[in-house]
Design a protein around this motif. Structure first.
Motif, PDB file in Angstrom:
ATOM      1  N   GLN A   1       0.832  -1.202   0.000  1.00 13.36           N
ATOM      2  CA  GLN A   1       0.000   0.000   0.000  1.00 13.36           C
ATOM      3  C   GLN A   1       0.870   1.257   0.000  1.00 13.36           C
ATOM      4  O   GLN A   1       0.586   2.219  -0.718  1.00 13.36           O
ATOM      5  CB  GLN A   1      -0.948  -0.006   1.187  1.00 13.36           C
ATOM      6  CG  GLN A   1      -2.045  -1.042   1.041  1.00 13.36           C
ATOM      7  CD  GLN A   1      -2.888  -1.181   2.285  1.00 13.36           C
ATOM      8  OE1 GLN A   1      -2.421  -0.964   3.411  1.00 13.36           O
ATOM      9  NE2 GLN A   1      -4.133  -1.566   2.100  1.00 13.36           N
TER      10      GLN A   1
ATOM     11  N   THR B   1       2.206   1.888  -3.438  1.00 13.03           N
ATOM     12  CA  THR B   1       1.240   2.497  -4.362  1.00 13.03           C
ATOM     13  C   THR B   1       1.119   3.992  -4.097  1.00 13.03           C
ATOM     14  O   THR B   1       0.967   4.777  -5.034  1.00 13.03           O
ATOM     15  CB  THR B   1      -0.139   1.819  -4.293  1.00 13.03           C
ATOM     16  OG1 THR B   1      -0.666   1.923  -2.982  1.00 13.03           O
ATOM     17  CG2 THR B   1      -0.072   0.371  -4.712  1.00 13.03           C
ATOM     18  N   GLU B   2       1.192   4.400  -2.821  1.00 11.80           N
ATOM     19  CA  GLU B   2       1.150   5.826  -2.492  1.00 11.80           C
ATOM     20  C   GLU B   2       2.376   6.543  -3.065  1.00 11.80           C
ATOM     21  O   GLU B   2       2.263   7.642  -3.615  1.00 11.80           O
ATOM     22  CB  GLU B   2       1.109   6.029  -0.978  1.00 11.80           C
ATOM     23  CG  GLU B   2      -0.171   5.560  -0.328  1.00 11.80           C
ATOM     24  CD  GLU B   2      -0.081   5.514   1.192  1.00 11.80           C
ATOM     25  OE1 GLU B   2       0.982   5.883   1.754  1.00 11.80           O
ATOM     26  OE2 GLU B   2      -1.067   5.118   1.822  1.00 11.80           O
TER      27      GLU B   2
ATOM     28  N   LEU C   1       4.236   5.559  -5.625  1.00 13.14           N
ATOM     29  CA  LEU C   1       4.117   5.591  -7.086  1.00 13.14           C
ATOM     30  C   LEU C   1       3.185   6.709  -7.545  1.00 13.14           C
ATOM     31  O   LEU C   1       3.473   7.412  -8.521  1.00 13.14           O
ATOM     32  CB  LEU C   1       3.608   4.255  -7.615  1.00 13.14           C
ATOM     33  CG  LEU C   1       4.640   3.153  -7.738  1.00 13.14           C
ATOM     34  CD1 LEU C   1       3.964   1.829  -8.072  1.00 13.14           C
ATOM     35  CD2 LEU C   1       5.683   3.495  -8.780  1.00 13.14           C
ATOM     36  N   ARG C   2       2.082   6.877  -6.834  1.00  7.90           N
ATOM     37  CA  ARG C   2       1.130   7.943  -7.172  1.00  7.90           C
ATOM     38  C   ARG C   2       1.815   9.312  -7.029  1.00  7.90           C
ATOM     39  O   ARG C   2       1.675  10.185  -7.886  1.00  7.90           O
ATOM     40  CB  ARG C   2      -0.094   7.874  -6.266  1.00  7.90           C
ATOM     41  CG  ARG C   2      -1.193   8.831  -6.661  1.00  7.90           C
ATOM     42  CD  ARG C   2      -2.456   8.653  -5.818  1.00  7.90           C
ATOM     43  NE  ARG C   2      -2.886   7.272  -5.774  1.00  7.90           N
ATOM     44  CZ  ARG C   2      -2.940   6.534  -4.656  1.00  7.90           C
ATOM     45  NH1 ARG C   2      -2.600   7.037  -3.496  1.00  7.90           N
ATOM     46  NH2 ARG C   2      -3.343   5.282  -4.705  1.00  7.90           N
ATOM     47  N   TYR C   3       2.577   9.487  -5.945  1.00 14.06           N
ATOM     48  CA  TYR C   3       3.311  10.733  -5.733  1.00 14.06           C
ATOM     49  C   TYR C   3       4.277  10.980  -6.893  1.00 14.06           C
ATOM     50  O   TYR C   3       4.325  12.084  -7.444  1.00 14.06           O
ATOM     51  CB  TYR C   3       4.081  10.669  -4.410  1.00 14.06           C
ATOM     52  CG  TYR C   3       5.006  11.842  -4.202  1.00 14.06           C
ATOM     53  CD1 TYR C   3       4.539  13.022  -3.646  1.00 14.06           C
ATOM     54  CD2 TYR C   3       6.344  11.766  -4.575  1.00 14.06           C
ATOM     55  CE1 TYR C   3       5.384  14.107  -3.468  1.00 14.06           C
ATOM     56  CE2 TYR C   3       7.190  12.847  -4.399  1.00 14.06           C
ATOM     57  CZ  TYR C   3       6.707  14.016  -3.842  1.00 14.06           C
ATOM     58  OH  TYR C   3       7.549  15.083  -3.671  1.00 14.06           O
ATOM     59  N   CYS C   4       5.036   9.963  -7.288  1.00 15.02           N
ATOM     60  CA  CYS C   4       6.005  10.103  -8.379  1.00 15.02           C
ATOM     61  C   CYS C   4       5.310  10.458  -9.686  1.00 15.02           C
ATOM     62  O   CYS C   4       5.752  11.348 -10.428  1.00 15.02           O
ATOM     63  CB  CYS C   4       6.832   8.833  -8.537  1.00 15.02           C
ATOM     64  SG  CYS C   4       8.016   8.564  -7.207  1.00 15.02           S
ATOM     65  N   ARG C   5       4.236   9.778  -9.984  1.00 10.82           N
ATOM     66  CA  ARG C   5       3.496  10.066 -11.220  1.00 10.82           C
ATOM     67  C   ARG C   5       2.976  11.492 -11.220  1.00 10.82           C
ATOM     68  O   ARG C   5       3.043  12.193 -12.240  1.00 10.82           O
ATOM     69  CB  ARG C   5       2.346   9.088 -11.390  1.00 10.82           C
ATOM     70  CG  ARG C   5       2.785   7.721 -11.808  1.00 10.82           C
ATOM     71  CD  ARG C   5       1.585   6.811 -12.060  1.00 10.82           C
ATOM     72  NE  ARG C   5       2.027   5.461 -12.276  1.00 10.82           N
ATOM     73  CZ  ARG C   5       1.495   4.402 -11.702  1.00 10.82           C
ATOM     74  NH1 ARG C   5       0.482   4.528 -10.858  1.00 10.82           N
ATOM     75  NH2 ARG C   5       1.956   3.199 -11.950  1.00 10.82           N
ATOM     76  N   ASP C   6       2.432  11.933 -10.082  1.00 10.32           N
ATOM     77  CA  ASP C   6       1.915  13.297  -9.984  1.00 10.32           C
ATOM     78  C   ASP C   6       3.017  14.328 -10.176  1.00 10.32           C
ATOM     79  O   ASP C   6       2.830  15.333 -10.856  1.00 10.32           O
ATOM     80  CB  ASP C   6       1.220  13.516  -8.638  1.00 10.32           C
ATOM     81  CG  ASP C   6      -0.089  12.759  -8.511  1.00 10.32           C
ATOM     82  OD1 ASP C   6      -0.607  12.249  -9.536  1.00 10.32           O
ATOM     83  OD2 ASP C   6      -0.594  12.655  -7.374  1.00 10.32           O
TER      84      ASP C   6
ATOM     85  N   GLN D   1       4.058  14.402 -13.837  1.00 14.24           N
ATOM     86  CA  GLN D   1       3.036  15.064 -14.635  1.00 14.24           C
ATOM     87  C   GLN D   1       3.112  16.578 -14.441  1.00 14.24           C
ATOM     88  O   GLN D   1       2.996  17.334 -15.416  1.00 14.24           O
ATOM     89  CB  GLN D   1       1.643  14.554 -14.265  1.00 14.24           C
ATOM     90  CG  GLN D   1       0.548  15.124 -15.141  1.00 14.24           C
ATOM     91  CD  GLN D   1      -0.807  14.525 -14.846  1.00 14.24           C
ATOM     92  OE1 GLN D   1      -0.989  13.804 -13.876  1.00 14.24           O
ATOM     93  NE2 GLN D   1      -1.777  14.838 -15.673  1.00 14.24           N
TER      94      GLN D   1
END
Length: 78
Positions: free
Chosen positions: A44, A47-48, A50-55, A58
């Motif tokens: 979990q 996934t948090e 990864l979301r931070y990195c993607r954001d 972007q």
């Protein structure tokens, strides 16, 4: 089965910090030595991160697009 109430870990200080945390998590997951509940918690957290990195990626991509639209070209080959 009881669940521990825990606060969500803080956001990483930087993109580099997030990548470093992801690498550490991956090493722990690949070790095969984590108990199931810890494995799930680490997954979990991953996934948090990864979301931070993607954001962050972007957001940087959007900044580059704005710079390009404004004619700012820092890597001029001329």
């Amino acid at each position: 089965m009881s669940r521990k109430a825990s606060a969500s870990p803080a956001a990483p200080a930087s993109y580099g910090d997030a990548v470093q945390q992801l690498e550490q998590l991956l090493a722990g997951l690949e070790s095969g030595q984590l108990p199931l509940e810890e494995l799930l918690a680490q997954y979990q957290r991953g996934t948090e991160l990864l979301r931070y990195c993607r954001d962050r990626l972007q957001a940087v991509e959007e900044q580059v697009k704005v710079l390009d639209q404004n004619g700012v070209r820092p890597w001029s080959g001329e």
